[in-house]
Design a protein around this motif. Structure first.
Motif, PDB file in Angstrom:
ATOM      1  N   ASN A   1     -74.851   9.904 -71.472  1.00 60.89           N
ATOM      2  CA  ASN A   1     -75.004   8.968 -72.584  1.00 60.89           C
ATOM      3  C   ASN A   1     -74.899   7.541 -72.045  1.00 60.89           C
ATOM      4  OD1 ASN A   1     -75.274   7.940 -75.143  1.00 60.89           O
ATOM      5  ND2 ASN A   1     -73.160   8.375 -75.755  1.00 60.89           N
ATOM      6  N   ALA A   2     -75.880   7.189 -71.238  1.00 59.06           N
ATOM      7  CA  ALA A   2     -75.820   5.929 -70.487  1.00 59.06           C
ATOM      8  C   ALA A   2     -76.382   4.765 -71.289  1.00 59.06           C
ATOM      9  CB  ALA A   2     -76.571   6.075 -69.171  1.00 59.06           C
ATOM     10  N   THR A   3     -75.968   3.603 -70.885  1.00 64.51           N
ATOM     11  CA  THR A   3     -76.365   2.341 -71.517  1.00 64.51           C
ATOM     12  C   THR A   3     -77.680   1.850 -70.912  1.00 64.51           C
ATOM     13  OG1 THR A   3     -74.011   1.840 -71.683  1.00 64.51           O
ATOM     14  CG2 THR A   3     -75.540  -0.003 -72.009  1.00 64.51           C
ATOM     15  N   PRO A   4     -78.571   1.256 -71.718  1.00 64.31           N
ATOM     16  CA  PRO A   4     -79.783   0.669 -71.134  1.00 64.31           C
ATOM     17  C   PRO A   4     -79.438  -0.366 -70.058  1.00 64.31           C
ATOM     18  CG  PRO A   4     -79.990   0.784 -73.509  1.00 64.31           C
ATOM     19  CD  PRO A   4     -78.576   1.168 -73.193  1.00 64.31           C
ATOM     20  N   LYS A   5     -80.305  -0.479 -69.084  1.00 67.85           N
ATOM     21  CA  LYS A   5     -80.073  -1.399 -67.981  1.00 67.85           C
ATOM     22  C   LYS A   5     -80.103  -2.851 -68.474  1.00 67.85           C
ATOM     23  CE  LYS A   5     -81.570  -2.419 -63.272  1.00 67.85           C
ATOM     24  NZ  LYS A   5     -82.594  -2.134 -62.232  1.00 67.85           N
ATOM     25  N   HIS A   6     -79.116  -3.614 -68.051  1.00 67.79           N
ATOM     26  CA  HIS A   6     -79.030  -5.030 -68.392  1.00 67.79           C
ATOM     27  C   HIS A   6     -79.079  -5.854 -67.109  1.00 67.79           C
ATOM     28  CE1 HIS A   6     -77.719  -3.434 -72.236  1.00 67.79           C
ATOM     29  NE2 HIS A   6     -77.655  -4.641 -72.745  1.00 67.79           N
TER      30      HIS A   6
ATOM     31  N   ASP B   1     -71.209   1.304 -70.475  1.00 70.82           N
ATOM     32  CA  ASP B   1     -71.186  -0.049 -71.033  1.00 70.82           C
ATOM     33  C   ASP B   1     -70.482  -1.012 -70.075  1.00 70.82           C
ATOM     34  OD1 ASP B   1     -72.410   0.847 -73.353  1.00 70.82           O
ATOM     35  OD2 ASP B   1     -70.572   0.823 -74.561  1.00 70.82           O
ATOM     36  N   TYR B   2     -69.316  -0.607 -69.592  1.00 76.04           N
ATOM     37  CA  TYR B   2     -68.530  -1.480 -68.723  1.00 76.04           C
ATOM     38  C   TYR B   2     -69.240  -1.742 -67.406  1.00 76.04           C
ATOM     39  CZ  TYR B   2     -64.576  -0.517 -71.890  1.00 76.04           C
ATOM     40  OH  TYR B   2     -63.741  -0.404 -72.981  1.00 76.04           O
ATOM     41  N   VAL B   3     -69.884  -0.719 -66.849  1.00 73.45           N
ATOM     42  CA  VAL B   3     -70.618  -0.917 -65.598  1.00 73.45           C
ATOM     43  C   VAL B   3     -71.800  -1.856 -65.821  1.00 73.45           C
ATOM     44  CG1 VAL B   3     -72.089   0.228 -63.883  1.00 73.45           C
ATOM     45  CG2 VAL B   3     -69.877   1.223 -64.510  1.00 73.45           C
ATOM     46  N   GLN B   4     -72.538  -1.655 -66.912  1.00 69.80           N
ATOM     47  CA  GLN B   4     -73.663  -2.555 -67.177  1.00 69.80           C
ATOM     48  C   GLN B   4     -73.199  -3.985 -67.437  1.00 69.80           C
ATOM     49  OE1 GLN B   4     -76.981  -2.217 -66.840  1.00 69.80           O
ATOM     50  NE2 GLN B   4     -76.437  -0.236 -65.913  1.00 69.80           N
TER      51      GLN B   4
ATOM     52  N   HIS C   1     -71.818  -3.999 -60.008  1.00 73.37           N
ATOM     53  CA  HIS C   1     -73.158  -4.595 -59.990  1.00 73.37           C
ATOM     54  C   HIS C   1     -74.135  -3.675 -59.263  1.00 73.37           C
ATOM     55  CE1 HIS C   1     -76.130  -7.652 -60.375  1.00 73.37           C
ATOM     56  NE2 HIS C   1     -76.172  -7.948 -59.074  1.00 73.37           N
ATOM     57  N   GLN C   2     -73.673  -3.041 -58.188  1.00 68.85           N
ATOM     58  CA  GLN C   2     -74.515  -2.098 -57.460  1.00 68.85           C
ATOM     59  C   GLN C   2     -74.684  -0.796 -58.256  1.00 68.85           C
ATOM     60  OE1 GLN C   2     -76.091  -2.893 -54.570  1.00 68.85           O
ATOM     61  NE2 GLN C   2     -75.198  -4.934 -54.889  1.00 68.85           N
ATOM     62  N   ALA C   3     -73.600  -0.314 -58.839  1.00 70.32           N
ATOM     63  CA  ALA C   3     -73.648   0.946 -59.590  1.00 70.32           C
ATOM     64  C   ALA C   3     -74.550   0.839 -60.815  1.00 70.32           C
ATOM     65  CB  ALA C   3     -72.239   1.350 -60.016  1.00 70.32           C
ATOM     66  N   ALA C   4     -74.701  -0.370 -61.366  1.00 70.53           N
ATOM     67  CA  ALA C   4     -75.518  -0.559 -62.564  1.00 70.53           C
ATOM     68  C   ALA C   4     -76.973  -0.171 -62.328  1.00 70.53           C
ATOM     69  CB  ALA C   4     -75.427  -2.011 -63.029  1.00 70.53           C
TER      70      ALA C   4
ATOM     71  N   MET D   1     -76.440   3.756 -62.929  1.00 70.02           N
ATOM     72  CA  MET D   1     -75.690   4.167 -64.119  1.00 70.02           C
ATOM     73  C   MET D   1     -76.279   3.483 -65.349  1.00 70.02           C
ATOM     74  SD  MET D   1     -71.760   4.389 -62.711  1.00 70.02           S
ATOM     75  CE  MET D   1     -71.118   4.939 -64.297  1.00 70.02           C
ATOM     76  N   ASN D   2     -77.512   3.905 -65.706  1.00 74.22           N
ATOM     77  CA  ASN D   2     -78.192   3.331 -66.865  1.00 74.22           C
ATOM     78  C   ASN D   2     -79.098   4.380 -67.481  1.00 74.22           C
ATOM     79  OD1 ASN D   2     -81.027   3.044 -65.662  1.00 74.22           O
ATOM     80  ND2 ASN D   2     -79.803   1.886 -64.188  1.00 74.22           N
TER      81      ASN D   2
END
Length: 361
Positions: free
Chosen positions: A162-167, A276-279, A333-336, A339-340
Motif C-alpha cells: 500500500n505504497a504512496t505515489p512517488k513525490h 508516506d514517511y519515506v516519500q 531519499h534513496q529508498a523513495a 518505495m512508491n
C-alpha cells in the motif's frame, strides 16, 4: 483504489462502484448510498450467532444495493476491493476473471475483541473460503499476510504494498529541536498515548506534532487533554487532506509509528504511513512490527524500538541526534525511488493481464 483507477483508466473502459463520488470524470461511477437499518443489523447478529453465514451475508446492505445496480452488466475483469465485494465482482465477470484485493488479514481485523472473535471471525473465514478462494487471482499488502492466507486458506496472493505515489522532494535540513511527526487515527487499539508520553520523557532534543483523524470522539478528547498535560513538546493538529499530506510531512525530520500488537492485523501490518514517511524524506522510528522493521533496517532509514511499551520507545527516541537523523533522511531519499506506488503497479498489471488472457481465451 484511486491508484488502481488511474492505472487502468488510461487503457481500458473502467466502471467503478462504491461509496462516495467518482474519482475521475472519464470513469463511469455507480455510487452506493446504502443505509443499514437497525432491524437488518439485529437480524444479521442473530444469524451470525447461529452460524448461518449465507443468510447473514444476505443482510449486507451495500452488497444488496451493488447487486441491484450492477444487475445485467458484464465486464472482462472485475477487481473486488474488499472481501464482501468479491461475490458482486464475480457476478459481473465470473470468478475466474475476478481479482480479490483482500488488503488486510480479515480474520485478525479486530481479534482483540472477544465478541468480534465469536461473531465476526468465523464469518470472515467463511467468506474467504466461499468467495476469495474461488477468485482467479488475489492480492494483499504484505508478504506476511500473504503467507497467512496461503497457510490457512490455500489462497495464493500476490503482494502489492500500500505504497504512496512517488513525490519529487528533497530532504530538508534537520531542525533544532528535531521535529517528529505522526499522522494517523485517534484509535484506542493503536495507543498513540505511548508515543506522546515517550516524546515528553525523551532526553533527546525533540518535539512531536500529531495529525490525527477522528478527533470528535471522547477518546480523542482524552488525547488532547494528555497533550495539554505533557506541555509544549507534543501538539495535536487537525488532519491534512491526503493530497497535501506528504508536502506537509516533508517539513519535519522524523516520522514515528509505533503500532502495538493489540490484534493480529496490527502484528502483520505494513502500513501506508511507512511509505508516506519515506516519500516525505523523513527518518523513521517504528516498533518491532516484523514487516516494518525489515524495511527500516533494509533501507537504513531509522531506528526500531525494542518493544511497544513506553520505556522501549523512549530508548529509541533517545538515539535521535542531528547527525543520525541527517543520514537516515538521506537514505530515505534513496529508498523513495523504490518505495512508491509506481514501483508496485507492475504486479497489479500482470495480475489483470492474466485475468484478461483467461477472459479472452
Amino acid at each position: 483504489m484511486k491508484k488502481q483507477i488511474n492505472l487502468f483508466a488510461e487503457h481500458f473502459n473502467v466502471t467503478t462502484c462504491g461509496r462516495g463520488p467518482a474519482t475521475r470524470e472519464d470513469v463511469e461511477h455507480i455510487q452506493l448510498d446504502a443505509v443499514e437499518t437497525k432491524a437488518k443489523a439485529i437480524a444479521q447478529a442473530i444469524l451470525l450467532r447461529a452460524h448461518m453465514w449465507p443468510a447473514a451475508f444476505a443482510c449486507e446492505a451495500e452488497v444488496r444495493l451493488a447487486r441491484k445496480l450492477l444487475k445485467g452488466q458484464k465486464f472482462d475483469v472485475a477487481i473486488a476491493n474488499d472481501i464482501e465485494s468479491v461475490v458482486v465482482a464475480a457476478e459481473c465477470a465470473g470468478y475466474e476473471h475476478t481479482l480479490s484485493d483482500l488488503h488486510e488479514y480479515w480474520p485478525g481485523l479486530h481479534d482483540q475483541n472477544l465478541a468480534w472473535v465469536k461473531l465476526r471471525r468465523p464469518y470472515y473465514q467463511w467468506m474467504i473460503r466461499r468467495f476469495a478462494a474461488q477468485a482467479g487471482a488475489a492480492m494483499t499488502v504484505s508478504q506476511t499476510i500473504a503467507q497467512r492466507y496461503q497457510d490457512e486458506f490455500g489462497v495464493t496472493c500476490s503482494v502489492v504494498h500500500n505504497a504512496t505515489p512517488k513525490h519529487e522532494l528533497e530532504p530538508q535540513p534537520v531542525s533544532e529541536p528535531i521535529r517528529v511527526v505522526h499522522s494517523g487515527g485517534a484509535q484506542p487499539n493503536r495507543r498513540p498515548e505511548v508515543m506522546m508520553r515517550a516524546v515528553a520523557r525523551s532526553a533527546a532534543p525533540i518535539t512531536m506534532d500529531m495529525y490525527l483523524t477522528g478527533q470528535g470522539t471522547d477518546y480523542a478528547q482524552s488525547l488532547h487533554a494528555l497533550a495539554d498535560e505533557l506541555g509544549d513538546r507534543v501538539r495535536i493538529l487537525p488532519p491534512k487532506p491526503y493530497d497535501e499530506l506528504i508536502a506537509a510531512l516533508n517539513q519535519y525530520d522524523v516520522g514515528i509509528h509505533i503500532l502495538p500488537a493489540t490484534n493480529t492485523n496490527n502484528t502483520l501490518a505494513l502500513p501506508n504511513k511507512l511509505f508516506d514517511y519515506v516519500q516525505a524524506r523523513l527518518a523513521l522510528v517504528v516498533g518491532p512490527t516484523p514487516d516494518m522493521q525489515m524495511r527500516v533496517e533494509e533501507h537504513r532509514v531509522g531506528v526500531v524500538s525494542e518493544g511497544f511499551d513506553e520505556d522501549a520507545v523512549v530508548r529509541a527516541l533517545d538515539s535521535l541526534t542531528p547527525e543520525a537523523v541527517r543520514g537516515w533522511k538521506a537514505n530515505a531519499h534513496q529508498a523513495a525511488e523504490v518505495m512508491n506506488s509506481e514501483y508496485e503497479m507492475p504486479v497489479l498489471e500482470r495480475a489483470v493481464e492474466q485475468l484478461l488472457g483467461a477472459a479472452r481465451g
